[in-house]
Write an enzyme that holds these catalytic residues in place. Structure first.
Site, PDB file in Angstrom:
ATOM      1  N   ASP A  92       0.852  -1.189   0.000  1.00 17.27           N
ATOM      2  CA  ASP A  92       0.000   0.000   0.000  1.00 17.27           C
ATOM      3  C   ASP A  92       0.888   1.240   0.000  1.00 17.27           C
ATOM      4  O   ASP A  92       1.800   1.365   0.825  1.00 17.27           O
ATOM      5  CB  ASP A  92      -0.904   0.005   1.239  1.00 17.27           C
ATOM      6  CG  ASP A  92      -1.903   1.149   1.202  1.00 17.27           C
ATOM      7  OD1 ASP A  92      -2.992   0.958   0.658  1.00 17.27           O
ATOM      8  OD2 ASP A  92      -1.568   2.232   1.731  1.00 17.27           O
ATOM      9  N   ILE A  93       0.638   2.146  -0.954  1.00 22.23           N
ATOM     10  CA  ILE A  93       1.442   3.367  -1.045  1.00 22.23           C
ATOM     11  C   ILE A  93       1.093   4.274   0.131  1.00 22.23           C
ATOM     12  O   ILE A  93      -0.084   4.559   0.388  1.00 22.23           O
ATOM     13  CB  ILE A  93       1.178   4.098  -2.378  1.00 22.23           C
ATOM     14  CG1 ILE A  93       1.495   3.172  -3.558  1.00 22.23           C
ATOM     15  CG2 ILE A  93       2.009   5.374  -2.469  1.00 22.23           C
ATOM     16  CD1 ILE A  93       1.100   3.747  -4.909  1.00 22.23           C
ATOM     17  N   ASN A  97      -2.199  12.652  -3.751  1.00 23.76           N
ATOM     18  CA  ASN A  97      -3.084  12.823  -4.904  1.00 23.76           C
ATOM     19  C   ASN A  97      -3.806  14.163  -4.825  1.00 23.76           C
ATOM     20  O   ASN A  97      -3.930  14.880  -5.826  1.00 23.76           O
ATOM     21  CB  ASN A  97      -4.113  11.680  -4.910  1.00 23.76           C
ATOM     22  CG  ASN A  97      -4.397  11.174  -6.303  1.00 23.76           C
ATOM     23  OD1 ASN A  97      -3.639  11.410  -7.230  1.00 23.76           O
ATOM     24  ND2 ASN A  97      -5.490  10.473  -6.450  1.00 23.76           N
ATOM     25  N   ASP A 143      -1.440   9.227 -10.856  1.00 25.37           N
ATOM     26  CA  ASP A 143      -1.351   8.111 -11.810  1.00 25.37           C
ATOM     27  C   ASP A 143       0.103   7.764 -12.108  1.00 25.37           C
ATOM     28  O   ASP A 143       0.470   6.601 -12.268  1.00 25.37           O
ATOM     29  CB  ASP A 143      -2.069   8.468 -13.113  1.00 25.37           C
ATOM     30  CG  ASP A 143      -3.587   8.534 -12.953  1.00 25.37           C
ATOM     31  OD1 ASP A 143      -4.085   8.067 -11.910  1.00 25.37           O
ATOM     32  OD2 ASP A 143      -4.265   9.051 -13.864  1.00 25.37           O
ATOM     33  N   GLU A 151      -4.712   2.295  -4.473  1.00 26.98           N
ATOM     34  CA  GLU A 151      -3.251   2.395  -4.362  1.00 26.98           C
ATOM     35  C   GLU A 151      -2.628   1.133  -3.791  1.00 26.98           C
ATOM     36  O   GLU A 151      -1.488   1.154  -3.330  1.00 26.98           O
ATOM     37  CB  GLU A 151      -2.874   3.604  -3.494  1.00 26.98           C
ATOM     38  CG  GLU A 151      -3.291   3.513  -2.046  1.00 26.98           C
ATOM     39  CD  GLU A 151      -4.691   4.049  -1.771  1.00 26.98           C
ATOM     40  OE1 GLU A 151      -4.953   4.424  -0.626  1.00 26.98           O
ATOM     41  OE2 GLU A 151      -5.516   4.088  -2.716  1.00 26.98           O
TER      42      GLU A 151
END
Length: 357
Positions: free
Chosen positions: A213-214, A221, A230, A256
């Protein structure tokens, strides 16, 4: 479905319903699907279109929602696959018709030969013999022409069917790829999990699952925009894919989150792979393409779980998910495996016991 996965899905659902309510769009299934897909972020082109509508201050309408649904969801890979299948069916029907026609001509020719055989067993005049020979020659030429026509039709059909098969293969490959990151999508991951668990169960070879998971992706974002977001997703996907090999499968799990199926890999090896990916992601400096502005570095958190006899995809995912959330709570940008999580939990229990004493 794990508790964390349920919470994610519920969050997407609540977001979709909120958008429907605020926009005054009726909650019909197709509109719910449209905004649920938007909430997950799995279709970047759809998200870009809807974000542009919001930025321009336009008020979403039912007609606009219908247009977006027809453009992005109704005409999907399944429709293209159905179209190719219909074309293939039509071509096969044409082959059957050509063969039926050739068989009719062949039966007629066989009948002519049998009739001629009967005539030849009797005494016939020279004139009758000549007439019979001319008739057989004409029938033979007709049969040859029919055979040539059939060969041409079969040759053309063979080329068409081969082309259609290639189209079907392309559509199927496309249906298994995430359109933004160009790695495997959730459907491909689900199929891969089923196969990997079946193999581990039958052969006893090790199998590990990694969930990624980012870190702080939503705030990133919101700060830099969806196009930069993106770019981050593509970067993580590329890094993940380039650091696995062989039968390993990298996929976008949703939003994500990414996953990697690691067959023939034990826990120790999987943790090493995860650490390599974590360091590779952290080492990349992100630039805003339009301005070359340095946006800093991104990090990701990892959860790693190993297959146990009797596991299903859901149980293995749930344990990897718990490890991921432990990594998040432990400060992010780290890898936590099942064995480490168990040690952490045992330490907590030990501390509680000491405190109680």
């Amino acid at each position: 479905m794990s508790e964390q996965e349920f919470k994610r899905a519920l969050g997407y659902a609540n977001s979709a319903f909120d958008l429907l309510k605020r926009s005054g769009i009726p909650p019909y299934p197709q509109f719910y699907e449209l905004l649920y897909t938007y909430s997950t972020g799995v279709n970047p082109t759809l998200n870009a279109r809807i974000n542009a509508i919001f930025r321009n201050g336009d008020s979403p309408t039912t007609n606009l929602a219908e247009t977006l649904y027809n453009e992005f969801l109704k005409s999907d890979v399944n429709d293209r696959m159905s179209s190719v299948s219909e074309r293939m069916h039509a071509r096969i029907e044409a082959v059957y018709e050509a063969i039926d026609s050739a068989m009719t001509t062949a039966n007629a020719y066989s009948g002519s030969l049998q009739s001629a055989s009967g005539d030849l067993e009797r005494e016939i005049s020279v004139a009758a013999m000549k007439e019979l020979a001319d008739k057989l020659l004409s029938e033979t030429r007709r049969m040859q022409e029919t055979n040539r026509s059939l060969e041409q039709k079969l040759e053309a059909s063979r080329d068409d069917i081969a082309s259609l098969q290639r189209d079907l293969d392309d559509v199927r490959r496309e249906s298994l790829l995430d359109p933004l990151t160009k790695i495997a999508n959730r459907k491909s991951f689900d199929e891969g999990m089923d196969g990997a668990i079946a193999e581990a169960s039958e052969t006893g070879v090790p199998l590990c699952l990694m969930i990624i998971d980012i870190d702080h992706f939503k705030s990133f974002n919101d700060t830099y925009g969806h196009q930069t977001g993106d770019q981050v997703l593509r970067l993580v996907a590329m890094t993940l894919k380039s650091n696995i090999k062989g039968k390993d499968l990298a996929a976008r799990y949703g939003g994500e989150e990414f996953v990697a199926i690691l067959p023939s890999t034990d826990m120790e090896g999987a943790v090493i792979v995860a650490e390599n990916i974590r360091k590779a992601i952290q080492a990349k400096e992100l630039l805003k393409r339009s301005t070359n502005e340095k946006l800093g570095r991104i990090t990701a958190s990892f959860g790693v779980a190993a297959y146990r006899p009797g596991d299903t995809p859901a149980t293995l995912i749930e344990r990897a998910d718990r490890c991921l959330y432990a990594a998040k709570h432990a400060g992010r940008n780290r890898v936590i495996s099942e064995s480490e999580l168990e040690a952490m939990q045992a330490q907590v229990e030990e501390t509680k016991d000491v405190s109680a004493a």
